[in-house]
Design an enzyme around this catalytic site. Structure first.
Site: not given
Ligand code: 13P
Length: 259
Positions: A13-15, A99, A101, A165, A171, A211, A232-233
């Site tokens: 997930n590149w956000k 998600h 967010e 999640e 994050g 993470s 994500g990251g």
């Molecule tokens: P991180 O891997 O940056 O913690 O993000 C997880 C996430 O929200 C994937 O959708």
């Protein structure tokens, strides 16, 4: 009873990151580094403006593309929103729903998330529906109540993939321990079994996100109810993405859920 094996999923997930040139460089590096005969399905979730370019850059690679959100309606006067049909037209076969967010920043509730998952299925997309508790909810002993509440309205459809999640792990660099993740995944599978029966619950893929890095992916991947990652990251770096994918490598015979 035989059940379908659960093929692991490696999802990035590149956000709200990357522009087209960066995304295309990512695709070239990942294409070049994909392990042959990998067990996992691989999918990446870029921002909407990148979808067509990323789909083109990954064509024929076996890496799928998904949207980070969709509208619950199939079409209409919804400025700024994107329909499942439009995602499919841009080359998507997957989409994220709910998600944390989106729940946090766009006030998406459980019913809306479920409606989005239904819209995704209707558009022929594979939804990954995200669930997970906040730090406060965990500390006050409400984790399983929250997971049950978020799970409740989601459609019973074998195509739907779940992602656990925990919000406190997203994050933050604070990953759930393998035991915490396994507990939550086992709880979700148990709730599904009550609802849809043992066989369907055993076939359901439940990903972990929060993470995930190449350093912690191996121990998480060994948990019996964990069927892949939503990253994500670390997914932004092709080398880290590929390293996490490698942790999901498993011979076909060892696929989770095999009888
Ligand atoms: P991180 O891997 O940056 O913690 O993000 C997880 C996430 O929200 C994937 O959708």
């Amino acid at each position: 009873m035989t059940t379908a094996a659960r093929r692991p999923v490696m999802a990035g997930n590149w956000k709200m990151h990357l522009v087209r040139a960066e995304a295309e460089a990512w695709c070239a590096e990942v294409r070049a580094g994909l392990p042959a005969g990998r067990a996992a399905e691989v999918v990446v979730f870029p921002s909407f403006p990148l979808l067509a370019a990323v789909s083109a850059a990954l064509a024929g690679s076996g890496v799928a593309v998904g949207g980070q959100d969709l509208h619950a309606e199939a079409a209409g006067a919804f400025t700024g929103d994107v329909a499942g049909r439009q995602l499919a037209d841009a080359g998507c076969t997957w989409v994220l729903c709910g998600h944390s967010e989106r729940r946090r920043d766009h006030a998406e509730g459980d019913e809306l998330v479920a409606a989005k998952a239904r819209a995704a299925l209707a558009a022929g997309l594979t939804p990954i529906a995200c669930v997970g508790e906040t730090r406060d909810e965990r500390h006050s002993g409400r984790t399983f109540d929250v997971l049950a509440r978020q799970l409740e309205p989601l459609p019973d459809d074998s195509r739907l993939v779940l992602a656990y999640e925990p919000v406190w792990a997203i994050g933050t660099g604070e990953t759930a321990t393998p035991e915490i993740a396994e507990d939550a995944h086992a709880f979700l599978r148990e709730r599904l079994a009550r609802r849809t029966g043992e066989a369907a619950a055993r076939a359901k893929r439940i990903l972990y996100g929060g993470s995930v890095t190449p350093d912690n992916a191996g121990a998480l991947a060994r948990q019996g109810d964990l069927d892949g990652f939503l990253v994500g990251g670390a997914s932004l770096d092709p080398k880290r993405f590929l390293a996490i994918l490698t942790s999901l490598a498993a011979p076909e015979a060892a696929l989770r859920g095999s009888p």
